[in-house]
Design an enzyme around this catalytic site. Structure first.
Site, PDB file in Angstrom:
ATOM      1  N   ASP A  95       9.764 -60.340  23.695  1.00 58.31           N
ATOM      2  CA  ASP A  95       9.105 -60.954  24.852  1.00 58.31           C
ATOM      3  C   ASP A  95       7.973 -61.858  24.397  1.00 58.31           C
ATOM      4  OD1 ASP A  95      10.753 -59.383  26.214  1.00 58.31           O
ATOM      5  OD2 ASP A  95       9.217 -58.419  27.466  1.00 58.31           O
TER       6      ASP A  95
ATOM      7  N   PHE B 254       9.315 -65.038  23.157  1.00 57.63           N
ATOM      8  CA  PHE B 254       9.836 -65.808  24.289  1.00 57.63           C
ATOM      9  C   PHE B 254       8.681 -66.500  25.024  1.00 57.63           C
ATOM     10  CE2 PHE B 254      11.052 -66.548  28.643  1.00 57.63           C
ATOM     11  CZ  PHE B 254      12.353 -67.022  28.547  1.00 57.63           C
ATOM     12  N   ASP B 255       7.655 -65.706  25.338  1.00 57.95           N
ATOM     13  CA  ASP B 255       6.509 -66.265  26.061  1.00 57.95           C
ATOM     14  C   ASP B 255       5.862 -67.408  25.283  1.00 57.95           C
ATOM     15  OD1 ASP B 255       6.965 -64.446  27.984  1.00 57.95           O
ATOM     16  OD2 ASP B 255       5.355 -63.069  27.409  1.00 57.95           O
TER      17      ASP B 255
ATOM     18  N   SER C 128      36.692 -65.186  55.164  1.00 59.99           N
ATOM     19  CA  SER C 128      36.340 -63.800  54.869  1.00 59.99           C
ATOM     20  C   SER C 128      37.611 -63.080  54.424  1.00 59.99           C
ATOM     21  CB  SER C 128      35.689 -63.140  56.070  1.00 59.99           C
ATOM     22  OG  SER C 128      36.577 -63.173  57.137  1.00 59.99           O
ATOM     23  N   LEU C 129      37.512 -61.806  54.200  1.00 63.84           N
ATOM     24  CA  LEU C 129      38.669 -61.044  53.712  1.00 63.84           C
ATOM     25  C   LEU C 129      39.176 -60.144  54.821  1.00 63.84           C
ATOM     26  CD1 LEU C 129      37.140 -59.900  50.333  1.00 63.84           C
ATOM     27  CD2 LEU C 129      39.145 -61.354  50.567  1.00 63.84           C
TER      28      LEU C 129
ATOM     29  N   LYS D 148      33.732 -54.916  45.586  1.00 69.74           N
ATOM     30  CA  LYS D 148      33.281 -55.677  46.748  1.00 69.74           C
ATOM     31  C   LYS D 148      31.771 -55.458  46.855  1.00 69.74           C
ATOM     32  CE  LYS D 148      34.461 -56.756  51.512  1.00 69.74           C
ATOM     33  NZ  LYS D 148      33.111 -56.973  51.976  1.00 69.74           N
TER      34      LYS D 148
ATOM     35  N   CYS E  42      -3.340 -39.788  64.570  1.00 71.20           N
ATOM     36  CA  CYS E  42      -4.323 -38.865  65.121  1.00 71.20           C
ATOM     37  C   CYS E  42      -5.677 -39.351  64.608  1.00 71.20           C
ATOM     38  CB  CYS E  42      -4.060 -37.440  64.632  1.00 71.20           C
ATOM     39  SG  CYS E  42      -5.471 -36.360  64.956  1.00 71.20           S
TER      40      CYS E  42
ATOM     41  N   CYS F 247      -9.352 -32.730  62.315  1.00 71.17           N
ATOM     42  CA  CYS F 247      -7.968 -32.258  62.426  1.00 71.17           C
ATOM     43  C   CYS F 247      -7.626 -31.438  61.168  1.00 71.17           C
ATOM     44  CB  CYS F 247      -7.022 -33.438  62.582  1.00 71.17           C
ATOM     45  SG  CYS F 247      -5.287 -32.984  62.657  1.00 71.17           S
TER      46      CYS F 247
HETATM   47  S1  IVH Z   1      36.540 -63.032  47.650  1.00 72.31           S
HETATM   48  C1  IVH Z   1      38.381 -65.961  50.670  1.00 72.31           C
HETATM   49  N1  IVH Z   1      35.518 -61.145  46.164  1.00 72.31           N
HETATM   50  O1  IVH Z   1      33.112 -60.041  51.085  1.00 72.31           O
HETATM   51  C2  IVH Z   1      37.813 -64.724  50.199  1.00 72.31           C
HETATM   52  N2  IVH Z   1      34.536 -61.549  48.287  1.00 72.31           N
HETATM   53  O2  IVH Z   1      34.664 -60.655  53.972  1.00 72.31           O
HETATM   54  C3  IVH Z   1      36.627 -64.955  49.406  1.00 72.31           C
HETATM   55  N3  IVH Z   1      32.604 -60.114  48.771  1.00 72.31           N
HETATM   56  O3  IVH Z   1      32.120 -63.041  52.485  1.00 72.31           O
HETATM   57  C4  IVH Z   1      35.916 -63.754  49.085  1.00 72.31           C
HETATM   58  N4  IVH Z   1      32.630 -59.016  46.870  1.00 72.31           N
HETATM   59  O4  IVH Z   1      30.734 -62.208  50.611  1.00 72.31           O
HETATM   60  C5  IVH Z   1      35.447 -61.805  47.330  1.00 72.31           C
HETATM   61  N5  IVH Z   1      34.711 -59.547  44.700  1.00 72.31           N
HETATM   62  C6  IVH Z   1      34.630 -60.196  45.862  1.00 72.31           C
HETATM   63  C7  IVH Z   1      33.653 -59.901  46.832  1.00 72.31           C
HETATM   64  C8  IVH Z   1      33.644 -60.590  48.039  1.00 72.31           C
HETATM   65  C9  IVH Z   1      32.026 -59.179  48.033  1.00 72.31           C
HETATM   66  C10 IVH Z   1      32.201 -60.489  50.139  1.00 72.31           C
HETATM   67  C11 IVH Z   1      32.088 -61.967  50.356  1.00 72.31           C
HETATM   68  C12 IVH Z   1      32.860 -62.278  51.598  1.00 72.31           C
HETATM   69  C13 IVH Z   1      33.164 -60.938  52.153  1.00 72.31           C
HETATM   70  C14 IVH Z   1      34.569 -60.925  52.674  1.00 72.31           C
END
Ligand code: IVH
Length: 669
Positions: free
Chosen positions: A34, A37-38, A83-84, A115, A427, A433
Site C-alpha cells: 500500500d 502504491f500511495d 429481463s429474465l 444471479k 423516554c 428511569c
Molecule cells: S442476464 C437478457 N445474468 O437479473 C437477460 N442477469 O431479470 C440479461 N441479473 O436485470 C440478463 N445476475 O440485473 C443476467 N448472471 C446474470 C445476472 C442477471 C443478475 C439480473 C439483471 C437483470 C435481472 C433479470
C-alpha cells in the site's frame, strides 16, 4: 524532466497504477505494498497538478469521486435491457431445457451463473475508455449514472489487452455484505433507521448526488454480458473470459461461480450447490441464471418482448415462515430509545429457532398494519436479524385491535416523546428511569468501555435495588462488604469485582469517554474525539462549531455532546469520576509516530515477539487503527500463528495485504 519526459512518466505511472488496481480489486492479489502504491499515486497526482494538459480523463487519480450530479439524464439504450423469465420450480427448468434441446440443431452448451442480487448496469466503452454508464430504467431508457459508476474500483476506466473498439458491457452492481453491514452499524450508532437490504441500498447509492459518498460506500460489480457489432467472440462464455482479460471483474470458474455444461443433471448440480452455499458468499444472490452459450443458437432462439428465450433464471426461495404474534413488548435502551419487539410463537427458520423479531419503531408497525395475534411472515435475510415481512390478512381474527404504540415508558411510566424527524420514541426521564440508569451502568462496565468484570446485570440490579448505586460513579464507592452481602455472591467473586473496579482507573480516556454513554458517541466517535479534543475540560467547553470541525463529527453528534454536558447531574458525576482517579486526558506516548496514519489493521492469531495487546498498542501509537473484522477498508492483516482460517480466506478474497509479525515490526522500526 522535459515536457515529453513528463508526458511519458504520467503514462507510465497510469499504466502501472491501473495494473496494480486490477490486481488488488479484481484479482484480490496485490502486487505492491500500500505504501508503494500511495507513493506512485502521489507522484502522479503531483505531475498532473503541475501539468494538467497531460492529465487523462480516466487517470487512476480520478477514483475518489467528488463530482456532483444534480439531475441524472435519461438515456435511450442502444440494445434494450431485457429481463429474465423467472422460475421457482426445478420442473420448469427441466421443461425449459427440454424445449431448448428440441429446438436446437446440435446439442446445446449451457452456461450457469449466479444471479447477483443488485442493480443492472450497462456501460459503454469506446477505444478502451469508459464513456457512459446507464441504469436499466424501464428497459428502453435508463438514467446516466456515469459519475457514480466511475468510483467503483472494480469497473475499469481504461481497458487493457485486445478489446473491441466500441461495445457495451452489462452487469450487476451490488453491495458487498461487509460494506453493507458496516454502513448499518454506523446507522445504528446514530440511532437511525437501518437500511433494509443490500439491493435497495445499492440502488439508492447509485442515485446519490455526491459521488464521493458513493466512492466511500464500496459498491462492487460483476459483469455478465457483452453487446456490440464486432465482438470477437462466438459464445457467451468466451465473451466473459475475454472481458476478464480486458480488466473487468468476472465470475471465477475455479470457485464454481460460472460453469459450462450440457446436461440438465449438471445444471441441477450447480443450482443445488449454490442453494446450500449461497450463505457463504460475501454478497447476496437470489438465484441461478442458465444461458445458452453459443451466440448463433441464442439468435436462433430469439427473444420475446420482455425476455430472451435462450436464458432462464431459477430463483431461490427466500427463507420465510409463518407464525403467530403473541405480543409486542417494548425495550428501553440506555439512551431512553424505545424499541418494540414482536414476541412470536417459536418457529424454526434457516436452522435456528426464532422467538422474537425487531419491529424497529412505530412507523414500521403502522406500515405492516400489525394487529394483535396476527399471523405473520418472518424472513431472515443475510446476516440481519429476523424480521416480519408481512401479515397474512386472511388469518386475522375478527375484531382484532391494531397494535397501538405505547404512550408511556413501560419502566417508569413517564410520557414518551418523539422529536420531529426521529424514528424512535424516547423516554425523557434520563435521570430517573431505573431501566435507563441500569442500562447505562451495564454499558459503563462493558468490555469495550471500562471493562469491569464480575458484575452481571443481576448484580447491578441488586445493587441498584438496595440503593448502593444510583449512577456509575457510585461503583467506585462500593466495598467488598457491600458486594459480598448480596444474594449468591461468594468471597472470590466479590474480590474480583472490587479488584476489577480499581483496575478500571487505568482505562484510557477514549474508553472512558465511550463508557459515559453519550448518545451517538460510540467507540469510534469516542476515539476520534479523544484524539482531537484531548481532554474532558476541552470537550465540556467545546461549542457546536468546534465539534463539527472534527472529522466525522456531524450536527447530530455535536448536539448530543452539548446536551450531555449541559446537564448539571452529568457534570457532577464526571467531577466525581475524576476525583476517583479515572483518566480524562489523552496520554500521548513518547514513542508515538504517524507512520501508520490512515491505515487500518486486523490482527489474528498469536505472536512470538509481542503480545496481541502490545501489537494493538503499537498500531495505535503509530497512528494506525485496529478493527476486529476484515472489510474492504482493511489495509493489513497481521497474521500470527493459529490464525483463523475464515479471516485468512476473507482477507485473501478482499485482497487485503497479509503481513507477518516481523514485517509489521519492520514497518514501524
Ligand atoms: S442476464 C437478457 N445474468 O437479473 C437477460 N442477469 O431479470 C440479461 N441479473 O436485470 C440478463 N445476475 O440485473 C443476467 N448472471 C446474470 C445476472 C442477471 C443478475 C439480473 C439483471 C437483470 C435481472 C433479470
Amino acid at each position: 524532466m522535459n515536457k515529453s519526459e513528463i508526458k511519458e512518466r504520467i503514462e507510465q505511472l497510469s499504466t502501472s497504477l491501473r495494473q496494480h488496481n486490477y490486481n488488488y480489486y479484481v484479482l484480490s492479489a496485490p502486487s505492491i505494498s500500500d505504501f508503494d502504491f500511495d507513493h506512485l499515486l502521489k507522484e502522479l497526482e503531483q505531475l498532473e497538478a503541475a501539468h494538467p494538459e497531460f492529465a487523462e480523463e480516466n487517470s487512476p487519480t480520478k477514483r475518489v469521486g467528488g463530482d456532483i450530479t444534480k439531475k441524472f439524464d435519461t438515456v435511450v439504450h442502444e440494445y434494450p435491457m431485457l429481463s429474465l423469465s423467472n422460475s421457482y420450480s426445478q420442473e420448469e427448468i427441466v421443461e425449459w431445457e427440454t424445449r431448448i434441446h428440441k429446438l436446437s440443431a446440435t446439442t446445446p452448451t449451457y452456461v450457469c451463473e449466479l444471479k447477483y442480487d443488485g442493480v443492472a448496469i450497462g456501460i459503454r466503452y469506446e477505444n478502451g475508455k469508459l464513456k457512459q454508464a446507464v441504469t436499466r430504467g424501464d428497459g428502453t431508457k435508463g438514467e446516466d449514472v456515469t459519475t457514480n459508476v466511475r468510483t467503483i474500483k472494480t469497473i475499469p476506466l481504461q481497458l487493457k489487452g485486445n478489446f473491441p473498439e466500441k461495445f457495451e458491457i452489462r452487469g450487476e452492481i451490488f453491495f458487498p455484505l461487509t460494506n453493507f453491514n458496516r454502513l448499518n452499524e454506523l446507522k445504528e450508532e446514530l440511532g437511525e433507521d437501518l437500511y433494509a437490504n443490500p439491493r435497495n441500498t445499492a440502488s439508492g447509492t447509485l442515485k446519490l448526488q455526491n459521488s464521493s459518498v458513493v466512492a466511500e460506500r464500496g459498491l462492487d460489480c460483476y459483469l455478465y454480458g457483452v453487446y456490440g457489432e464486432s465482438l470477437v467472440a462466438q459464445s457467451h462464455s468466451q465473451a466473459v473470459t475475454n472481458a476478464g482479460r480486458w480488466g473487468f471483474k468476472t465470475p471465477d470458474p475455479t470457485k464454481n461461480m460460472i460453469t459450462t455444461c450440457t446436461t440438465i443433471d449438471e445444471i441441477m448440480t450447480f443450482i443445488n450447490y449454490w442453494d446450500k452455499e449461497r450463505g457463504n458468499l460475501p454478497f447476496e444472490i437470489d438465484g441461478i441464471v442458465i444461458k445458452v452459450d453459443n451466440y448463433i443458437q441464442q439468435d436462433d432462439l430469439g427473444s420475446t418482448a420482455k425476455s430472451p428465450r435462450w436464458a432462464i433464471a431459477y430463483k431461490f426461495k427466500a427463507e420465510r415462515v409463518e407464525t403467530t404474534l403473541n405480543e409486542v413488548t417494548y425495550q428501553v435502551g440506555r439512551t431512553g430509545a424505545i424499541t418494540p419487539v414482536a414476541n412470536l410463537e417459536p418457529v424454526l427458520l434457516a436452522g435456528t429457532k426464532v422467538k422474537r423479531a425487531s419491529l424497529h419503531n412505530a412507523d414500521q408497525i403502522a406500515k405492516l398494519d400489525l394487529h394483535e395475534h396476527d399471523s405473520v411472515y418472518v424472513e431472515k435475510g443475510g446476516e440481519i436479524i429476523p424480521k416480519i415481512i408481512a401479515v397474512n390478512f386472511d388469518k386475522r381474527q375478527q375484531g382484532a385491535d391494531p397494535v397501538e404504540f405505547i404512550e408511556n415508558c413501560p419502566e417508569c411510566n413517564t410520557e414518551l416523546v418523539r422529536k420531529e424527524g426521529e424514528a424512535h420514541h424516547y423516554c425523557p426521564n434520563f435521570v430517573g428511569c431505573a431501566t435507563q440508569i441500569k442500562a447505562r451502568i451495564e454499558h459503563f462496565i462493558s468490555r469495550k468501555a471500562m471493562d469491569i468484570d464480575g458484575l452481571g446485570p443481576e448484580t447491578i440490579d441488586l445493587l441498584f435495588k438496595q440503593g448502593l448505586i444510583e449512577n456509575y460513579a457510585d461503583l467506585y464507592l462500593l466495598t467488598f462488604q457491600d458486594i459480598v452481602e448480596l444474594e449468591r455472591m461468594a468471597d472470590k467473586s466479590a474480590n474480583n469485582a472490587i479488584k476489577s473496579i480499581t483496575e478500571s482507573k487505568n482505562i484510557p480516556f477514549e474508553s472512558v469517554l465511550f463508557a459515559l454513554g453519550i448518545r451517538y458517541v460510540g467507540e469510534t466517535v469516542a476515539k476520534i474525539l479523544a484524539k482531537h479534543i484531548k481532554n474532558i475540560e476541552a470537550l465540556i467547553a467545546a461549542d457546536f462549531d468546534t465539534l463539527i470541525n472534527v472529522e466525522e463529527i456531524g450536527d447530530k453528534i455535536a448536539q448530543s455532546i452539548i446536551l450531555f454536558f449541559e446537564s448539571q447531574t452529568n457534570r457532577e458525576i464526571i467531577g466525581r469520576l475524576k476525583e476517583y482517579g479515572l483518566s480524562f486526558e489523552m496520554i500521548v506516548a513518547e514513542d508515538a509516530s504517524d507512520l501508520l496514519i490512515d491505515k487500518t489493521f486486523v490482527i489474528s492469531g498469536v505472536f512470538e515477539k509481542v503480545s496481541r495487546k502490545e501489537l494493538k498498542e503499537l498500531i495505535e501509537k503509530n497512528g494506525g487503527k485496529n478493527t476486529g473484522s476484515i472489510s474492504a477498508k482493511t489495509n493489513y492483516l497481521v497474521a500470527g500463528e493459529k490464525m483463523g482460517p475464515a479471516k485468512l480466506a476473507k482477507a485473501t478474497d478482499l485482497g487485503v495485504k497479509i503481513i507477518s509479525e516481523d514485517e509489521f515490526l519492520a514497518m514501524i522500526s
